[in-house]
Design a protein around this motif. Structure first.
Motif, short mmCIF file in Angstrom:
data_model
loop_
_atom_site.label_atom_id
_atom_site.label_comp_id
_atom_site.label_asym_id
_atom_site.label_seq_id
_atom_site.Cartn_x
_atom_site.Cartn_y
_atom_site.Cartn_z
N ASP A 59 0.89 -1.14 0.10
CA ASP A 59 -0.07 0.17 0.02
C ASP A 59 0.68 1.09 0.06
O ASP A 59 0.47 2.46 -0.54
CB ASP A 59 -0.84 0.00 1.10
N LEU A 60 1.87 1.01 0.78
CA LEU A 60 2.97 2.38 0.66
C LEU A 60 3.51 2.58 -0.56
O LEU A 60 3.62 3.65 -1.20
CB LEU A 60 4.01 2.08 1.69
N ALA A 61 3.78 1.49 -1.21
CA ALA A 61 4.57 1.65 -2.93
C ALA A 61 3.20 2.16 -3.64
O ALA A 61 3.81 3.20 -4.47
CB ALA A 61 4.83 0.06 -3.13
N HIS A 62 2.22 1.67 -3.28
CA HIS A 62 1.32 2.10 -4.43
C HIS A 62 0.84 3.70 -4.00
O HIS A 62 0.71 4.54 -4.98
CB HIS A 62 -0.24 1.37 -4.18
N ALA A 63 0.91 4.26 -2.88
CA ALA A 63 0.79 5.67 -2.38
C ALA A 63 1.97 6.39 -3.25
O ALA A 63 1.61 7.52 -3.78
CB ALA A 63 0.80 5.81 -1.05
#
Length: 215
Positions: free
Chosen positions: A55-59
């Motif tokens: 989710d962090l990578a996607h953000a």
């Protein structure tokens, strides 16, 4: 209101810390515990905003995409020629990559096999589409040879730009990125731009490089 502001600030801090670690050590080699320690937040604060490392990578990639679109739209409103706008987009990405870790991390994530979740487009496809549009405009404006295949050149430009950043990550200091972007454009200009118009764009590449290095 104050609580919401603190939550937004915490989220931004976590994203920046994750981007810095992803850029320096890679996605796979970075743990959520590493990010918690680097961001100086609690695990609870991290999990409040992000359920998983993906989710962090996607953000980060979402921010990268928004930044590119905002940069392109801003340049469109300033009346530049299509070729100048395209050059300024690449130098704008370079400047932001020098100034902070988020775009650098986004690039590393995109080249590191991290899945891009729909509806977000893959960043390289997005960059290629923008470059194709600008190159077609440059052909219409006679800044680029009329027989140029804009889509093929856009693919080569994005590949070279990304490749220079990836190679530079291992071999060059960060401050050398503007020089690499200028070098790439000098090569592209000689192959794309009619002789009477080359001096203008070679000079522009040099000026845009100086604007980053002297800022």
């Amino acid at each position: 209101m104050a609580r919401q502001l603190r939550a937004e600030q915490t989220r931004a801090t976590i994203i920046t810390a994750a981007a810095d670690l992803f850029d320096r050590h890679g996605y796979e080699s970075t743990s959520l515990s590493d990010i918690v320690e680097h961001a100086r937040v609690t695990k609870g604060a991290l999990y409040f905003h992000f359920a998983a490392k993906e989710d962090l990578a996607h953000a980060i990639m979402e921010i990268q995409s928004r930044t590119l679109r905002r940069l392109a739209n801003d340049l469109d409103s300033r009346g530049y020629s299509s070729l100048e706008a395209l050059m300024r987009i690449t130098f704008g990405i370079t400047r932001l990559s020098v100034e902070g870790p988020i775009l650098r991390a986004g690039l590393r994530l995109a080249t590191g096999g991290v899945r891009v979740r729909p509806p977000l487009a893959h960043p390289f496809a997005e960059w290629r589409d923008i470059a194709t549009s600008k190159l077609r405009g440059a052909v219409r404006e006679s800044d680029v040879h009329p027989d140029v295949d804009a889509q093929a050149v856009a693919h080569s430009l994005v590949s070279a730009f990304v490749g220079a950043a990836v190679v530079g990550h291992s071999l060059d200091p960060l401050a050398r990125q503007p020089r690499r972007t200028a070098e790439l454009w000098r090569i592209m200009i000689r192959g794309l731009v009619p002789v009477p118009r080359r001096a203008r764009y070679v000079g522009l590449a040099a000026r845009l490089e100086r604007e980053i290095t002297t800022a």
